[in-house]
Design an enzyme around this catalytic site. Structure first.
Site, PDB file in Angstrom:
ATOM      1  N   ASP A  91       0.775  -1.181   0.069  1.00 30.01           N
ATOM      2  CA  ASP A  91      -0.130   0.169   0.084  1.00 30.01           C
ATOM      3  C   ASP A  91       0.791   1.488   0.014  1.00 30.01           C
ATOM      4  O   ASP A  91       0.427   2.256   0.457  1.00 30.01           O
ATOM      5  CB  ASP A  91      -0.860  -0.011   1.240  1.00 30.01           C
ATOM      6  CG  ASP A  91      -1.932  -1.142   1.353  1.00 30.01           C
ATOM      7  OD1 ASP A  91      -2.307  -1.567   0.183  1.00 30.01           O
ATOM      8  OD2 ASP A  91      -2.293  -1.799   2.262  1.00 30.01           O
ATOM      9  N   LYS A 141       2.090   2.260  -5.144  1.00 30.37           N
ATOM     10  CA  LYS A 141       2.862   1.901  -6.240  1.00 30.37           C
ATOM     11  C   LYS A 141       2.077   2.046  -7.540  1.00 30.37           C
ATOM     12  O   LYS A 141       2.412   2.373  -8.543  1.00 30.37           O
ATOM     13  CB  LYS A 141       3.134   0.389  -6.223  1.00 30.37           C
ATOM     14  CG  LYS A 141       4.147   0.011  -5.211  1.00 30.37           C
ATOM     15  CD  LYS A 141       4.403  -1.492  -5.231  1.00 30.37           C
ATOM     16  CE  LYS A 141       3.317  -2.352  -4.494  1.00 30.37           C
ATOM     17  NZ  LYS A 141       2.804  -1.865  -3.382  1.00 30.37           N
ATOM     18  N   GLY A 150      -4.572  -3.958  -4.446  1.00 25.88           N
ATOM     19  CA  GLY A 150      -5.411  -3.181  -4.662  1.00 25.88           C
ATOM     20  C   GLY A 150      -4.548  -1.817  -5.140  1.00 25.88           C
ATOM     21  O   GLY A 150      -4.067  -0.946  -4.399  1.00 25.88           O
ATOM     22  N   HIS A 151      -4.366  -1.541  -6.638  1.00 27.74           N
ATOM     23  CA  HIS A 151      -3.685  -0.445  -7.131  1.00 27.74           C
ATOM     24  C   HIS A 151      -4.707   0.766  -7.155  1.00 27.74           C
ATOM     25  O   HIS A 151      -5.325   0.574  -7.863  1.00 27.74           O
ATOM     26  CB  HIS A 151      -2.793  -0.858  -7.919  1.00 27.74           C
ATOM     27  CG  HIS A 151      -1.626  -1.724  -7.507  1.00 27.74           C
ATOM     28  ND1 HIS A 151      -0.826  -2.453  -8.230  1.00 27.74           N
ATOM     29  CD2 HIS A 151      -1.230  -1.933  -6.394  1.00 27.74           C
ATOM     30  CE1 HIS A 151       0.028  -3.220  -7.702  1.00 27.74           C
ATOM     31  NE2 HIS A 151      -0.268  -2.835  -6.532  1.00 27.74           N
ATOM     32  N   GLN A 194       2.037  -5.908  -3.093  1.00 30.24           N
ATOM     33  CA  GLN A 194       2.338  -6.008  -1.831  1.00 30.24           C
ATOM     34  C   GLN A 194       3.782  -5.195  -1.500  1.00 30.24           C
ATOM     35  O   GLN A 194       4.082  -4.375  -2.340  1.00 30.24           O
ATOM     36  CB  GLN A 194       2.448  -7.414  -1.386  1.00 30.24           C
ATOM     37  CG  GLN A 194       0.962  -8.031  -1.459  1.00 30.24           C
ATOM     38  CD  GLN A 194       0.605  -8.717  -2.819  1.00 30.24           C
ATOM     39  OE1 GLN A 194       1.376  -9.231  -3.328  1.00 30.24           O
ATOM     40  NE2 GLN A 194      -0.415  -8.372  -3.129  1.00 30.24           N
TER      41      GLN A 194
HETATM   42  P1  IMP Z   1      -2.717 -12.797   1.590  1.00 34.04           P
HETATM   43  O1  IMP Z   1      -1.764 -12.101   0.622  1.00 34.04           O
HETATM   44  O2  IMP Z   1      -4.202 -12.399   1.148  1.00 34.04           O
HETATM   45  O3  IMP Z   1      -2.585 -14.173   1.988  1.00 34.04           O
HETATM   46  O4  IMP Z   1      -2.714 -11.850   2.949  1.00 34.04           O
HETATM   47  C1  IMP Z   1      -1.293 -12.214   3.724  1.00 34.04           C
HETATM   48  C2  IMP Z   1      -0.797 -10.658   4.373  1.00 34.04           C
HETATM   49  O5  IMP Z   1      -0.644  -9.712   3.346  1.00 34.04           O
HETATM   50  C3  IMP Z   1      -2.016 -10.150   5.326  1.00 34.04           C
HETATM   51  O6  IMP Z   1      -1.453  -9.439   6.119  1.00 34.04           O
HETATM   52  C4  IMP Z   1      -2.637  -9.011   4.150  1.00 34.04           C
HETATM   53  O7  IMP Z   1      -3.231  -8.108   4.775  1.00 34.04           O
HETATM   54  C5  IMP Z   1      -1.246  -8.576   3.435  1.00 34.04           C
HETATM   55  N1  IMP Z   1      -1.610  -8.201   2.162  1.00 34.04           N
HETATM   56  C6  IMP Z   1      -1.848  -8.962   1.050  1.00 34.04           C
HETATM   57  N2  IMP Z   1      -1.841  -8.126  -0.088  1.00 34.04           N
HETATM   58  C7  IMP Z   1      -1.449  -6.894   0.432  1.00 34.04           C
HETATM   59  C8  IMP Z   1      -1.529  -5.725  -0.447  1.00 34.04           C
HETATM   60  O8  IMP Z   1      -1.798  -5.576  -1.678  1.00 34.04           O
HETATM   61  N3  IMP Z   1      -1.435  -4.674   0.423  1.00 34.04           N
HETATM   62  C9  IMP Z   1      -1.202  -4.791   1.825  1.00 34.04           C
HETATM   63  N4  IMP Z   1      -1.142  -5.628   2.469  1.00 34.04           N
HETATM   64  C10 IMP Z   1      -1.589  -6.734   1.788  1.00 34.04           C
END
Ligand code: IMP
Length: 430
Positions: free
Chosen positions: A13, A16, A40-41, A224
């Site tokens: 977040d 990017k 989520g961009h 991420q």
């Molecule tokens: P997952 O990727 O859904 O398995 O989540 C694993 C961890 O990564 C959790 O703490 C999510 O909140 C975090 N996470 C996954 N994708 C994002 C992102 O795009 N931005 C911020 N945190 C993320």
């Protein structure tokens, strides 16, 4: 520079999407190489806010080609919805502008269900996005995943679904005591995606190599952030892919030597969603101000993000891990109203000080941040586009960041819109 990788160097977040959107103008091809619809961009273009989960943010530029690489796990339903939305807004006018790797793994309904069930059972909650990311990567590594190329072939797809359902339904029924999936339902639903995926599916590795041969400029879009990396992040509170720059190569099939520059993206403060250690987290009014002013709510799940001061200790580690050549500092304007701004430059555990973070989450939990303090600028930075127009106190904060991180700052963001950006050096023109 020809080919540039953009990576998040905190917990995701970082902003990017906005930078990819700006740099896409100078690129020919934009590539996603890991993650899935957990990302989520958010981009604000022509006064309109658009959130993309799967399709590279470069799609908002008419003449660019966007590639979803082999390292991505693709949810066909999200893919379909995103294409429809973009088409309705007039963004994907030619289907040839979007390519999907036939080697990308497909997120299945049981991945999403298992993601949610795993989170609800047991005490070690990760706080996932519930998008099926972890279970899909588990299947990929376990060599039972279903790839786009498998979905395109009715017979192979049926066989693979059958095999998988035997195991998944056993787990869902016996261990999680929940409703199993019906083979026919999955075959029917996924059958409806076949035609759509076929339109975009191709050997993207070949496409990218041809592009490299033709001296096309490629922008690699990370999702991420570094501390959500499966190896280098705050394990187990991480996502299930490698988010660091090293994965650009395996997640898209281009050789490491074809990536010329790594641009790191970080906020002027820190946020994280989900569980896990976060040394500079704030639980007071300052954190609340950051959340409200920075609209710090997950763009995929809507969850409030945890907020805290800038942590130079972890960022320095991220710069090493990714081989960052230059940095973007995002959301500097969110700090506009603070009397004092803090930057963590060291950690303290008991009586000992550290400038290197511990590698384990338990160790990081014990770290107390040691701060340097800066006088705030107490004026709005919103929309500033020239470095010289920044107030002296903001310049002092930026200069100290450069000094402590020993890295050049290329771009500073002063608001969510494309226009609210100070471009000191555009890496594509260097
Ligand atoms: P997952 O990727 O859904 O398995 O989540 C694993 C961890 O990564 C959790 O703490 C999510 O909140 C975090 N996470 C996954 N994708 C994002 C992102 O795009 N931005 C911020 N945190 C993320």
């Amino acid at each position: 520079m020809k080919n540039i990788g953009v990576v998040g160097i905190q917990w995701g977040d970082e902003g990017k999407g906005k930078i990819i959107d700006i740099l896409s103008e100078y690129a020919d091809i934009i590539v996603r190489f890991q993650g899935g619809a957990n990302a989520g961009h958010t981009i604000v273009a022509k006064g309109q806010k658009i959130i993309l989960h799967l399709i590279p943010s470069g799609i908002l530029h008419e003449d660019k080609v966007c590639v979803i690489g082999n390292g991505v796990v693709i949810d066909p339903e999200v893919f379909r919805q995103e294409i429809e939305k973009l088409k309705s807004l007039g963004y994907i006018t030619h289907d040839e502008r979007l390519l999907l790797s036939t080697m990308a793994h497909v997120i299945m309904p049981y991945h999403k269900k298992l993601d949610v069930l795993k989170e609800s059972k047991g005490t070690k909650k990760i706080g996932t996005t519930g998008r099926g990311i972890g279970p899909a990567y588990e299947d990929k590594v376990g060599r039972k995943g279903i790839r786009v190329i498998d979905l395109l072939n009715k017979k192979i797809f049926s066989e693979k679904v059958k095999q998988n359902l035997e195991e998944k339904n056993f787990l869902i029924k016996k261990f999680y005591k929940d409703q199993p999936f019906k083979f026919r339902d999955i075959i029917r639903t996924y059958g409806t995606y076949r035609k759509l995926l076929k339109r975009y599916a191709t050997d993207t590795v070949h496409y990218l190599h041809t592009g490299i041969g033709r001296k096309k400029r490629i922008l690699f879009e990370g999702a991420q952030g570094t501390f959500l990396d499966i190896d280098h992040g705050t394990y187990p509170y991480v996502t299930s892919s490698n988010t660091v720059a090293g994965n650009i190569s395996s997640g898209s099939g281009v050789p490491p030597k074809s990536i010329d520059y790594i641009l790191g993206i970080c906020k002027a403060y820190t946020t994280r969603v989900g569980e896990g250690p976060f040394p500079t987290e704030l639980f007071d009014e300052s954190g609340k101000t950051m959340r409200e002013k920075g609209v710090e709510f997950g763009s995929t799940t809507g969850r409030p993000r945890r907020c805290g001061w800038f942590d130079a200790v972890i960022v320095k580690r991220a710069l090493q891990l990714n081989g960052v050549d230059g940095l973007c500092i995002m959301k500097l304007d969110v700090l506009d109203t603070f009397d004092t701004i803090k930057m963590c430059t060291r950690y303290k555990i008991g009586k000992r000080f550290f400038t290197r973070p511990p590698v384990d989450s338990q160790g990081l939990e014990k770290c107390e941040p040691v701060y340097e303090e800066f006088a705030g600028w107490k004026t709005s930075l919103r929309g500033i586009t020239r470095y010289d127009d920044l107030p002296e106190n903001a310049k002092r904060y930026i200069k100290r960041l450069e000094e402590i991180l020993e890295t050049r700052i290329n771009i500073i963001s002063t608001g969510p819109e494309r226009e609210s950006t100070i471009i000191i050096n555009n890496p594509f023109n260097m």
